[in-house]
Design a protein around this motif. Structure first.
Motif, PDB file in Angstrom:
ATOM      1  N   GLU A  33       0.843  -1.186   0.000  1.00 43.28           N
ATOM      2  CA  GLU A  33       0.000   0.000   0.000  1.00 43.28           C
ATOM      3  C   GLU A  33       0.880   1.237   0.000  1.00 43.28           C
ATOM      4  OE1 GLU A  33      -3.962   0.567   2.301  1.00 43.28           O
ATOM      5  OE2 GLU A  33      -2.416   1.500   3.567  1.00 43.28           O
ATOM      6  N   VAL A  34       0.498   2.239  -0.766  1.00 38.35           N
ATOM      7  CA  VAL A  34       1.241   3.486  -0.838  1.00 38.35           C
ATOM      8  C   VAL A  34       0.277   4.638  -0.598  1.00 38.35           C
ATOM      9  CG1 VAL A  34       0.964   3.585  -3.361  1.00 38.35           C
ATOM     10  CG2 VAL A  34       2.778   4.912  -2.252  1.00 38.35           C
ATOM     11  N   SER A  35       0.740   5.637   0.143  1.00 31.64           N
ATOM     12  CA  SER A  35      -0.072   6.825   0.380  1.00 31.64           C
ATOM     13  C   SER A  35       0.770   8.072   0.152  1.00 31.64           C
ATOM     14  CB  SER A  35      -0.631   6.819   1.809  1.00 31.64           C
ATOM     15  OG  SER A  35       0.404   6.871   2.762  1.00 31.64           O
ATOM     16  N   ILE A  36       0.201   9.024  -0.576  1.00 32.84           N
ATOM     17  CA  ILE A  36       0.835  10.312  -0.834  1.00 32.84           C
ATOM     18  C   ILE A  36      -0.163  11.379  -0.415  1.00 32.84           C
ATOM     19  CG2 ILE A  36       1.872  11.830  -2.552  1.00 32.84           C
ATOM     20  CD1 ILE A  36       2.488   9.378  -4.226  1.00 32.84           C
ATOM     21  N   GLY A  37       0.170  12.131   0.645  1.00 36.43           N
ATOM     22  CA  GLY A  37      -0.797  13.074   1.187  1.00 36.43           C
ATOM     23  C   GLY A  37      -1.977  12.314   1.759  1.00 36.43           C
ATOM     24  N   ASN A  38      -3.181  12.667   1.294  1.00 37.35           N
ATOM     25  CA  ASN A  38      -4.401  11.993   1.759  1.00 37.35           C
ATOM     26  C   ASN A  38      -4.846  10.867   0.824  1.00 37.35           C
ATOM     27  OD1 ASN A  38      -4.682  13.689   4.036  1.00 37.35           O
ATOM     28  ND2 ASN A  38      -5.630  15.286   2.767  1.00 37.35           N
ATOM     29  N   ALA A  39      -4.124  10.657  -0.262  1.00 35.30           N
ATOM     30  CA  ALA A  39      -4.502   9.628  -1.238  1.00 35.30           C
ATOM     31  C   ALA A  39      -3.804   8.313  -0.917  1.00 35.30           C
ATOM     32  CB  ALA A  39      -4.145  10.091  -2.643  1.00 35.30           C
ATOM     33  N   GLU A  40      -4.574   7.227  -0.906  1.00 38.71           N
ATOM     34  CA  GLU A  40      -4.032   5.915  -0.637  1.00 38.71           C
ATOM     35  C   GLU A  40      -4.391   4.957  -1.769  1.00 38.71           C
ATOM     36  OE1 GLU A  40      -5.360   4.454   3.073  1.00 38.71           O
ATOM     37  OE2 GLU A  40      -4.363   6.010   4.269  1.00 38.71           O
ATOM     38  N   ASP A  54       8.912  -1.060   5.054  1.00 36.70           N
ATOM     39  CA  ASP A  54       8.058   0.074   5.421  1.00 36.70           C
ATOM     40  C   ASP A  54       8.909   1.344   5.353  1.00 36.70           C
ATOM     41  OD1 ASP A  54       6.434   2.016   6.592  1.00 36.70           O
ATOM     42  OD2 ASP A  54       5.564   0.623   8.021  1.00 36.70           O
ATOM     43  N   VAL A  55       8.551   2.251   4.446  1.00 44.62           N
ATOM     44  CA  VAL A  55       9.289   3.495   4.254  1.00 44.62           C
ATOM     45  C   VAL A  55       8.324   4.660   4.358  1.00 44.62           C
ATOM     46  CG1 VAL A  55      10.715   4.848   2.675  1.00 44.62           C
ATOM     47  CG2 VAL A  55      10.948   2.366   2.734  1.00 44.62           C
ATOM     48  N   SER A  56       8.733   5.723   5.047  1.00 47.03           N
ATOM     49  CA  SER A  56       7.888   6.899   5.165  1.00 47.03           C
ATOM     50  C   SER A  56       8.720   8.160   5.038  1.00 47.03           C
ATOM     51  CB  SER A  56       7.133   6.901   6.504  1.00 47.03           C
ATOM     52  OG  SER A  56       8.034   6.956   7.589  1.00 47.03           O
ATOM     53  N   ALA A  57       8.063   9.247   4.622  1.00 47.29           N
ATOM     54  CA  ALA A  57       8.711  10.545   4.473  1.00 47.29           C
ATOM     55  C   ALA A  57       7.761  11.631   4.957  1.00 47.29           C
ATOM     56  CB  ALA A  57       9.097  10.801   3.018  1.00 47.29           C
ATOM     57  N   ASP A  58       8.283  12.542   5.750  1.00 47.01           N
ATOM     58  CA  ASP A  58       7.513  13.688   6.237  1.00 47.01           C
ATOM     59  C   ASP A  58       8.150  14.948   5.685  1.00 47.01           C
ATOM     60  OD1 ASP A  58       5.867  12.041   7.843  1.00 47.01           O
ATOM     61  OD2 ASP A  58       7.424  12.007   9.395  1.00 47.01           O
ATOM     62  N   GLY A  59       7.325  15.813   5.079  1.00 43.06           N
ATOM     63  CA  GLY A  59       7.859  17.039   4.520  1.00 43.06           C
ATOM     64  C   GLY A  59       6.820  17.807   3.750  1.00 43.06           C
ATOM     65  N   PHE A  79       4.594  10.930   2.615  1.00 39.16           N
ATOM     66  CA  PHE A  79       4.610   9.722   1.788  1.00 39.16           C
ATOM     67  C   PHE A  79       4.831   8.518   2.686  1.00 39.16           C
ATOM     68  CE2 PHE A  79       7.231   6.453  -0.179  1.00 39.16           C
ATOM     69  CZ  PHE A  79       6.532   6.146  -1.336  1.00 39.16           C
ATOM     70  N   GLU A  80       4.145   7.416   2.394  1.00 41.34           N
ATOM     71  CA  GLU A  80       4.386   6.164   3.109  1.00 41.34           C
ATOM     72  C   GLU A  80       4.103   4.990   2.189  1.00 41.34           C
ATOM     73  OE1 GLU A  80       3.435   3.798   7.271  1.00 41.34           O
ATOM     74  OE2 GLU A  80       2.397   5.693   6.837  1.00 41.34           O
ATOM     75  N   GLN A  81       4.970   4.010   2.243  1.00 36.40           N
ATOM     76  CA  GLN A  81       4.799   2.804   1.440  1.00 36.40           C
ATOM     77  C   GLN A  81       5.239   1.603   2.252  1.00 36.40           C
ATOM     78  OE1 GLN A  81       6.487   2.948  -2.497  1.00 36.40           O
ATOM     79  NE2 GLN A  81       6.313   0.751  -2.830  1.00 36.40           N
ATOM     80  N   ASP A  82       4.383   0.585   2.292  1.00 42.72           N
ATOM     81  CA  ASP A  82       4.771  -0.647   2.954  1.00 42.72           C
ATOM     82  C   ASP A  82       4.255  -1.815   2.131  1.00 42.72           C
ATOM     83  OD1 ASP A  82       2.021   0.152   4.174  1.00 42.72           O
ATOM     84  OD2 ASP A  82       2.227  -1.968   4.683  1.00 42.72           O
TER      85      ASP A  82
END
Length: 271
Positions: free
Chosen positions: A37-44, A249-254, A258-261
Motif C-alpha cells: 500500500e502506498v499513500s501520498i498526502g491523503n490519497a491511498e 516500510d518506508v515513510s517521508a515527512d515534509g 509519503f508512506e509505502q509498505d
C-alpha cells in the motif's frame, strides 16, 4: 521408535545432506512478486509489483566459502547484471516500468570498479539514474566502496555521494553474520537543498543455507525527513535454488507526506 518418526528423521537427514552440499555457478536468474500500500498526502492506493533479474559472472563462483547468499561477494566475483520491475498502482493511470543494468569488476589486487544505469517510466514522467563506484576489499570478507549517483528526473537532478561497507564474519557451529553500513550526502534540485542518508543492516545466517536479515535507514534533506525498516529471509532448499521473502516500510515527512509498505517474495535459480 514409530514408523512415522523414522520417516521424518530420514527426510530431515536427506534435507540436511542437500543443504550441506555446494554447487558452484556462473549464471543466476530470478523472479519476484510483491504487494503493498502506498499513500501520498491523503490519497491511498494498493499496488502490485513483479520483477525479473539475472546476473552473469565472468568466472565460476565458489560457493564453499560461507553462506550461499554471500558466495559472489566472498569469491570476489566480477559480473554483469540486469533487472526489470513493474509496479501497478491501482489508482494510477499507467504502470511504472524500470530497467536496470550494472557491472562490477574485481581486479587481481582487490580493486573494485562498478557502474550502473537505470531508467524508470510511469507513462508521464521518465527518470534516468547513473552511478559509478570505486573501492577495495579490505580483507577476504570486507569491502569498502565509494559511489557517486545522479538521477535526472525531467531536468531536476538528485546527486548522492556515498560510502558503503560490507562484511561477512564466521561464527561458531556453521553460523555467520553479515552486515552493511553506509552514509551518503544528498543534493536535490527538487527540494533546493542538501542533506544526508544513513543506513545499516545485518543478516544472521543460521547455516550456509538460511539467513534472516533486518535493515534500517534515516535521512534528512531540507524539510524532508525519511525513515525506513525492512526484514528479510533467504533460504536455499537446494544449493542452486534460492527462496526469498521481505517486508519493507518506508515513510517521508515534509512538503508532501509519503508512506509505502509491502511484502515481496522471490525465487532464483543458479546454474
Amino acid at each position: 521408535m514409530g514408523k512415522h518418526m523414522k520417516k521424518t528423521l530420514l527426510a530431515i537427514a536427506i534435507s540436511s545432506a542437500a543443504v550441506a552440499a555446494h554447487a558452484d555457478y556462473q549464471f543466476e536468474a530470478g523472479l519476484s512478486y510483491g504487494q503493498g500500500e502506498v499513500s501520498i498526502g491523503n490519497a491511498e492506493s494498493d499496488y502490485d509489483t513483479t520483477g525479473v533479474a539475472g546476473r552473469f559472472h565472468f568466472e565460476m563462483v565458489n560457493t564453499s566459502k560461507g553462506p550461499q547468499a554471500e558466495a559472489a561477494f566472498l569469491s570476489k566475483s566480477s559480473s554483469v547484471g540486469f533487472a526489470w520491475d513493474n509496479e501497478d498502482i491501482d489508482e494510477a493511470p499507467d504502470d511504472e516500468d524500470e530497467f536496470a543494468f550494472d557491472v562490477r569488476v574485481v581486479t587481481a589486487n582487490n580493486l573494485i570498479v562498478q557502474a550502473a544505469y537505470s531508467e524508470a517510466d510511469d507513462g508521464d514522467d521518465t527518470s534516468d539514474t547513473i552511478s559509478i563506484g570505486l573501492g577495495t576489499y579490505l580483507n577476504a570478507s570486507t569491502d569498502l566502496v565509494v559511489s557517486f549517483e545522479t538521477e535526472d528526473d525531467d531536468g531536476e537532478n538528485t546527486d548522492e555521494l556515498s560510502i558503503e561497507l560490507h562484511n561477512v564474519t564466521a561464527l561458531t557451529q556453521g553460523a555467520s553474520v553479515a552486515y552493511d553500513a553506509s552514509v551518503a550526502y544528498v543534493d536535490s534540485d527538487a527540494l533546493d537543498d542538501s542533506g544526508y542518508l544513513l543506513a545499516a543492516g545485518a543478516t544472521y545466517y543460521v547455516n550456509n543455507s538460511l539467513g534472516f536479515g533486518i535493515a534500517a535507514m534515516v535521512g534528512e534533506v531540507g524539510d524532508l525527513e525519511v525513515d525506513g525498516v525492512a526484514v528479510s529471509a533467504s533460504y536455499f532448499p537446494q544449493p542452486n535454488i534460492e527462496l526469498t521473502a521481505s517486508y519493507t516500510d518506508v515513510s517521508a515527512d515534509g512538503p508532501q507526506d509519503f508512506e509505502q509498505d509491502g511484502f515481496e517474495v522471490g525465487a532464483a535459480l543458479r546454474f
